[in-house]
Design a protein around this motif. Structure first.
Motif, PDB file in Angstrom:
ATOM      1  N   VAL A   1       0.841  -1.208   0.000  1.00  0.00           N
ATOM      2  CA  VAL A   1       0.000   0.000   0.000  1.00  0.00           C
ATOM      3  C   VAL A   1       0.867   1.245   0.000  1.00  0.00           C
ATOM      4  CG1 VAL A   1      -1.630   1.338   1.373  1.00  0.00           C
ATOM      5  CG2 VAL A   1      -2.003  -1.096   1.040  1.00  0.00           C
ATOM      6  N   GLY A   2       1.874   1.261   0.863  1.00  0.00           N
ATOM      7  CA  GLY A   2       2.755   2.425   0.917  1.00  0.00           C
ATOM      8  C   GLY A   2       3.561   2.591  -0.355  1.00  0.00           C
TER       9      GLY A   2
ATOM     10  N   THR B   1      -5.773   6.663  -2.221  1.00  0.00           N
ATOM     11  CA  THR B   1      -5.689   6.557  -0.756  1.00  0.00           C
ATOM     12  C   THR B   1      -5.440   5.101  -0.383  1.00  0.00           C
ATOM     13  OG1 THR B   1      -8.059   6.173  -0.514  1.00  0.00           O
ATOM     14  CG2 THR B   1      -7.316   8.465  -0.555  1.00  0.00           C
ATOM     15  N   PRO B   2      -4.995   4.827   0.839  1.00  0.00           N
ATOM     16  CA  PRO B   2      -4.796   3.432   1.248  1.00  0.00           C
ATOM     17  C   PRO B   2      -6.059   2.593   1.105  1.00  0.00           C
ATOM     18  CG  PRO B   2      -3.691   4.904   2.774  1.00  0.00           C
ATOM     19  CD  PRO B   2      -4.479   5.770   1.845  1.00  0.00           C
ATOM     20  N   VAL B   3      -7.216   3.193   1.436  1.00  0.00           N
ATOM     21  CA  VAL B   3      -8.462   2.437   1.336  1.00  0.00           C
ATOM     22  C   VAL B   3      -8.746   2.063  -0.113  1.00  0.00           C
ATOM     23  CG1 VAL B   3     -10.952   2.517   1.731  1.00  0.00           C
ATOM     24  CG2 VAL B   3      -9.393   3.527   3.413  1.00  0.00           C
ATOM     25  N   GLU B   4      -8.503   3.003  -1.052  1.00  0.00           N
ATOM     26  CA  GLU B   4      -8.747   2.723  -2.460  1.00  0.00           C
ATOM     27  C   GLU B   4      -7.814   1.619  -2.982  1.00  0.00           C
ATOM     28  OE1 GLU B   4     -10.307   7.103  -4.000  1.00  0.00           O
ATOM     29  OE2 GLU B   4      -8.189   6.582  -4.123  1.00  0.00           O
ATOM     30  N   LEU B   5      -6.554   1.658  -2.546  1.00  0.00           N
ATOM     31  CA  LEU B   5      -5.617   0.636  -2.989  1.00  0.00           C
ATOM     32  C   LEU B   5      -5.989  -0.737  -2.450  1.00  0.00           C
ATOM     33  CD1 LEU B   5      -2.288   2.641  -2.617  1.00  0.00           C
ATOM     34  CD2 LEU B   5      -3.355   1.896  -4.749  1.00  0.00           C
ATOM     35  N   ILE B   6      -6.405  -0.798  -1.191  1.00  0.00           N
ATOM     36  CA  ILE B   6      -6.810  -2.087  -0.614  1.00  0.00           C
ATOM     37  C   ILE B   6      -8.038  -2.622  -1.337  1.00  0.00           C
ATOM     38  CG2 ILE B   6      -7.687  -3.199   1.469  1.00  0.00           C
ATOM     39  CD1 ILE B   6      -5.885  -1.354   3.094  1.00  0.00           C
ATOM     40  N   GLU B   7      -8.969  -1.711  -1.694  1.00  0.00           N
ATOM     41  CA  GLU B   7     -10.157  -2.142  -2.415  1.00  0.00           C
ATOM     42  C   GLU B   7      -9.811  -2.667  -3.812  1.00  0.00           C
ATOM     43  OE1 GLU B   7     -12.727   1.200  -2.431  1.00  0.00           O
ATOM     44  OE2 GLU B   7     -13.468   0.878  -0.377  1.00  0.00           O
ATOM     45  N   LYS B   8      -8.764  -2.129  -4.420  1.00  0.00           N
ATOM     46  CA  LYS B   8      -8.346  -2.610  -5.734  1.00  0.00           C
ATOM     47  C   LYS B   8      -7.868  -4.053  -5.675  1.00  0.00           C
ATOM     48  CE  LYS B   8      -7.039   1.786  -7.868  1.00  0.00           C
ATOM     49  NZ  LYS B   8      -7.881   1.636  -9.075  1.00  0.00           N
ATOM     50  N   GLY B   9      -7.287  -4.453  -4.545  1.00  0.00           N
ATOM     51  CA  GLY B   9      -6.841  -5.822  -4.384  1.00  0.00           C
ATOM     52  C   GLY B   9      -5.347  -5.990  -4.570  1.00  0.00           C
ATOM     53  N   ASP B  10      -4.850  -7.161  -4.170  1.00  0.00           N
ATOM     54  CA  ASP B  10      -3.421  -7.431  -4.235  1.00  0.00           C
ATOM     55  C   ASP B  10      -2.909  -7.422  -5.674  1.00  0.00           C
ATOM     56  OD1 ASP B  10      -3.561  -7.667  -1.526  1.00  0.00           O
ATOM     57  OD2 ASP B  10      -3.427  -9.859  -1.484  1.00  0.00           O
ATOM     58  N   ALA B  11      -3.677  -7.983  -6.596  1.00  0.00           N
ATOM     59  CA  ALA B  11      -3.213  -8.055  -7.985  1.00  0.00           C
ATOM     60  C   ALA B  11      -3.021  -6.670  -8.577  1.00  0.00           C
ATOM     61  CB  ALA B  11      -4.206  -8.854  -8.821  1.00  0.00           C
ATOM     62  N   ALA B  12      -3.962  -5.755  -8.335  1.00  0.00           N
ATOM     63  CA  ALA B  12      -3.853  -4.402  -8.882  1.00  0.00           C
ATOM     64  C   ALA B  12      -2.660  -3.675  -8.284  1.00  0.00           C
ATOM     65  CB  ALA B  12      -5.139  -3.629  -8.611  1.00  0.00           C
TER      66      ALA B  12
END
Length: 253
Positions: free
Chosen positions: A218-219, A230-241
């Protein structure tokens, strides 16, 4: 009557093929008479039609031309069996008039086309068989890779997952060849920082990050994208993204 006349002509042609000197028989004379009667019946004048019904010109000229062409065609067919020499000279004359060196028989053209179709069908069957063999070999290879690297799960892109498994196997083979390091091994940053192979596998959907690795990704993704997410948006995108964002940034760098 046109259909009847054409049928009688075809019957006469076939009988001449089967019976020797058929043109000298009584049956041939009867067929000739029946053909002539059918032709006369088709050429008989039709009842007059009121001029008030239609102003279209009469079609007697077109019908006459068709009848003449059919009569010449019939005569030429008969001549081919009764006098082949005259038929051959007529054919040469027709070719000179058409300015062609050869005239293709429609029946021969149909036979040639049928042969081409059969050859194409055989070729298609060979290609389908070869494709099926390749698919069997591909599935066997992918199955072997799945058995050799069971830690990576199957994703949407089978080729990407297979490449990730190959990379993982190469890494494991290198670790085995190097052997264990002497003494106590200190914690490696790979425990928190995912390796390039893990990023590739995650991007292919064949692996996922643990909690520490996901936090690091995320960072890292925020930095390489210029803090567009944002961190929340990246987590929602998932590990692959997130893995693809990091890998793309490294390639660009």
């Amino acid at each position: 009557m046109k259909d009847l006349r054409a049928l009688l002509i075809d019957c006469r042609i076939e009988l001449r093929k089967l019976a020797r000197d058929f043109q000298k028989t009584e049956l041939c004379e009867r067929l000739d008479l029946a053909i002539q009667q059918a032709a006369n019946a088709s050429l008989a004048p039709k009842p007059a039609v009121s001029t008030q019904a239609s102003d279209a010109p009469p079609t007697e000229k077109t019908q006459t031309v068709s009848q003449v062409a059919l009569a010449w065609q019939t005569a030429a067919r008969d001549l081919k069996f009764s006098d082949p020499a005259i038929h051959a000279r007529m054919g040469e004359k027709v070719m000179r008039l058409l300015g062609a060196k050869t005239l293709a028989d429609p029946a021969n053209e149909i036979i040639q086309l049928e042969g081409m179709v059969k050859a194409a069908e055989a070729r298609i069957a060979q290609l389908e068989k070869a494709q099926h063999s390749l698919e069997v070999e591909r599935d066997a290879l992918l199955g072997a890779l799945a058995d050799a690297a069971p830690g990576l799960k199957d994703g949407g892109d089978r080729l990407a997952v297979a490449l990730a498994r190959v990379a993982w196997l190469k890494t494991e083979a290198g670790k085995t060849a190097a052997g264990p390091a002497p003494g106590k091994r200190a914690p490696e940053p790979q425990d928190t920082v995912p390796t390039a192979d893990l990023l590739q596998a995650a991007a292919a959907g064949a692996a996922s990050f643990n909690k520490e690795q996901r936090e690091w990704c995320v960072g890292e993704a925020m930095v390489v994208t210029g803090f567009q997410f944002t961190p929340v948006e990246l987590i929602e995108k998932g590990d692959a993204a997130m893995a693809r964002l990091i890998l793309d940034a490294r390639k660009g760098g």
